[in-house]
Design a protein around this motif. Structure first.
Motif, mmCIF file in Angstrom:
data_model
loop_
_atom_site.group_PDB
_atom_site.id
_atom_site.type_symbol
_atom_site.label_atom_id
_atom_site.label_comp_id
_atom_site.label_asym_id
_atom_site.label_seq_id
_atom_site.Cartn_x
_atom_site.Cartn_y
_atom_site.Cartn_z
ATOM 1 N N MET A 1 0.850 -1.185 0.000
ATOM 2 C CA MET A 1 0.000 0.000 0.000
ATOM 3 C C MET A 1 0.889 1.239 0.000
ATOM 4 N N ARG A 2 0.482 2.209 -0.766
ATOM 5 C CA ARG A 2 1.202 3.473 -0.836
ATOM 6 C C ARG A 2 0.215 4.601 -0.553
ATOM 7 N N VAL A 3 0.653 5.566 0.210
ATOM 8 C CA VAL A 3 -0.194 6.717 0.517
ATOM 9 C C VAL A 3 0.531 7.969 0.038
ATOM 10 N N ARG A 4 -0.065 8.632 -0.942
ATOM 11 C CA ARG A 4 0.508 9.900 -1.407
ATOM 12 C C ARG A 4 0.242 10.975 -0.358
ATOM 13 N N LEU A 5 1.060 12.004 -0.382
ATOM 14 C CA LEU A 5 0.922 13.073 0.604
ATOM 15 C C LEU A 5 -0.452 13.736 0.511
ATOM 16 N N THR A 6 -0.927 13.972 -0.697
ATOM 17 C CA THR A 6 -2.261 14.579 -0.842
ATOM 18 C C THR A 6 -3.341 13.649 -0.299
ATOM 19 N N ASP A 7 -3.179 12.345 -0.518
ATOM 20 C CA ASP A 7 -4.128 11.379 0.036
ATOM 21 C C ASP A 7 -4.078 11.369 1.560
ATOM 22 N N PHE A 8 -2.881 11.490 2.100
ATOM 23 C CA PHE A 8 -2.732 11.514 3.553
ATOM 24 C C PHE A 8 -3.556 12.662 4.143
ATOM 25 N N TRP A 9 -3.377 13.871 3.584
ATOM 26 C CA TRP A 9 -4.083 15.038 4.128
ATOM 27 C C TRP A 9 -5.585 14.911 3.933
ATOM 28 N N THR A 10 -6.007 14.323 2.823
ATOM 29 C CA THR A 10 -7.438 14.099 2.596
ATOM 30 C C THR A 10 -7.992 13.147 3.650
ATOM 31 N N ARG A 11 -7.279 12.062 3.896
ATOM 32 C CA ARG A 11 -7.712 11.101 4.907
ATOM 33 C C ARG A 11 -7.745 11.720 6.298
ATOM 34 N N LEU A 12 -6.732 12.517 6.618
ATOM 35 C CA LEU A 12 -6.699 13.152 7.938
ATOM 36 C C LEU A 12 -7.885 14.098 8.101
ATOM 37 N N GLU A 13 -8.194 14.854 7.049
ATOM 38 C CA GLU A 13 -9.336 15.768 7.104
ATOM 39 C C GLU A 13 -10.661 15.010 7.172
ATOM 40 N N GLN A 14 -10.767 13.897 6.480
ATOM 41 C CA GLN A 14 -11.985 13.092 6.545
ATOM 42 C C GLN A 14 -12.174 12.512 7.941
ATOM 43 N N THR A 15 -11.078 12.209 8.601
ATOM 44 C CA THR A 15 -11.141 11.610 9.926
ATOM 45 C C THR A 15 -11.440 12.632 11.012
ATOM 46 N N PHE A 16 -10.787 13.785 10.958
ATOM 47 C CA PHE A 16 -10.899 14.764 12.040
ATOM 48 C C PHE A 16 -11.611 16.055 11.670
ATOM 49 N N GLY A 17 -11.924 16.235 10.395
ATOM 50 C CA GLY A 17 -12.510 17.491 9.942
ATOM 51 C C GLY A 17 -11.407 18.442 9.523
ATOM 52 N N PRO A 18 -11.698 19.336 8.583
ATOM 53 C CA PRO A 18 -10.669 20.225 8.039
ATOM 54 C C PRO A 18 -9.994 21.117 9.078
ATOM 55 N N VAL A 50 4.044 5.251 6.848
ATOM 56 C CA VAL A 50 4.400 5.083 8.260
ATOM 57 C C VAL A 50 3.610 6.062 9.124
ATOM 58 N N VAL A 51 3.498 7.295 8.666
ATOM 59 C CA VAL A 51 2.767 8.305 9.443
ATOM 60 C C VAL A 51 1.287 7.963 9.490
ATOM 61 N N TRP A 52 0.718 7.526 8.364
ATOM 62 C CA TRP A 52 -0.707 7.187 8.363
ATOM 63 C C TRP A 52 -0.975 5.998 9.287
ATOM 64 N N ARG A 53 -0.111 5.002 9.252
ATOM 65 C CA ARG A 53 -0.286 3.855 10.150
ATOM 66 C C ARG A 53 -0.193 4.283 11.608
ATOM 67 N N ALA A 54 0.649 5.250 11.906
ATOM 68 C CA ALA A 54 0.754 5.774 13.270
ATOM 69 C C ALA A 54 -0.535 6.472 13.685
ATOM 70 N N VAL A 55 -1.127 7.228 12.765
ATOM 71 C CA VAL A 55 -2.407 7.891 13.051
ATOM 72 C C VAL A 55 -3.479 6.837 13.331
ATOM 73 N N CYS A 56 -3.527 5.809 12.498
ATOM 74 C CA CYS A 56 -4.520 4.740 12.689
ATOM 75 C C CYS A 56 -4.335 4.058 14.038
ATOM 76 N N ALA A 57 -3.098 3.822 14.437
ATOM 77 C CA ALA A 57 -2.819 3.174 15.717
ATOM 78 C C ALA A 57 -3.146 4.087 16.901
ATOM 79 N N ALA A 58 -2.882 5.371 16.737
ATOM 80 C CA ALA A 58 -3.121 6.323 17.831
ATOM 81 C C ALA A 58 -4.602 6.626 18.026
#
Length: 68
Positions: A1-18, A50-58
């Motif tokens: 699995m690969r997460v692009r930086l733009t995808d990372f920020w989109t996922r973070l915003e979807q999870t926590f709100g913009p 690695v950062v996205w997996r850390a967010v998921c774990a946290a």
């Protein structure tokens, strides 16, 4: 699995709100990232996966299953 930086920020915003996503990235120290914030981890060259997996774990109760 690969997460692009733009995808990372989109996922973070979807999870926590913009508005809150930026605060999470700048202010929350994650033990899964060696005591660094998301922004610090990226600044030190950590991969988005690695950062996205850390967010998921946290925040296992916040990250929707379809974004894991």
């Amino acid at each position: 699995m690969r997460v692009r930086l733009t995808d990372f920020w989109t996922r973070l915003e979807q999870t926590f709100g913009p508005a809150y996503a930026g605060s999470i990235a700048a202010d929350q120290v994650l033990t899964q990232l060696g005591g660094r914030t998301i922004e610090q981890a990226f600044a030190e060259g950590e991969s988005t996966l690695v950062v996205w997996r850390a967010v998921c774990a946290a925040y296992p109760d916040r990250v929707p299953a379809q974004l894991r």
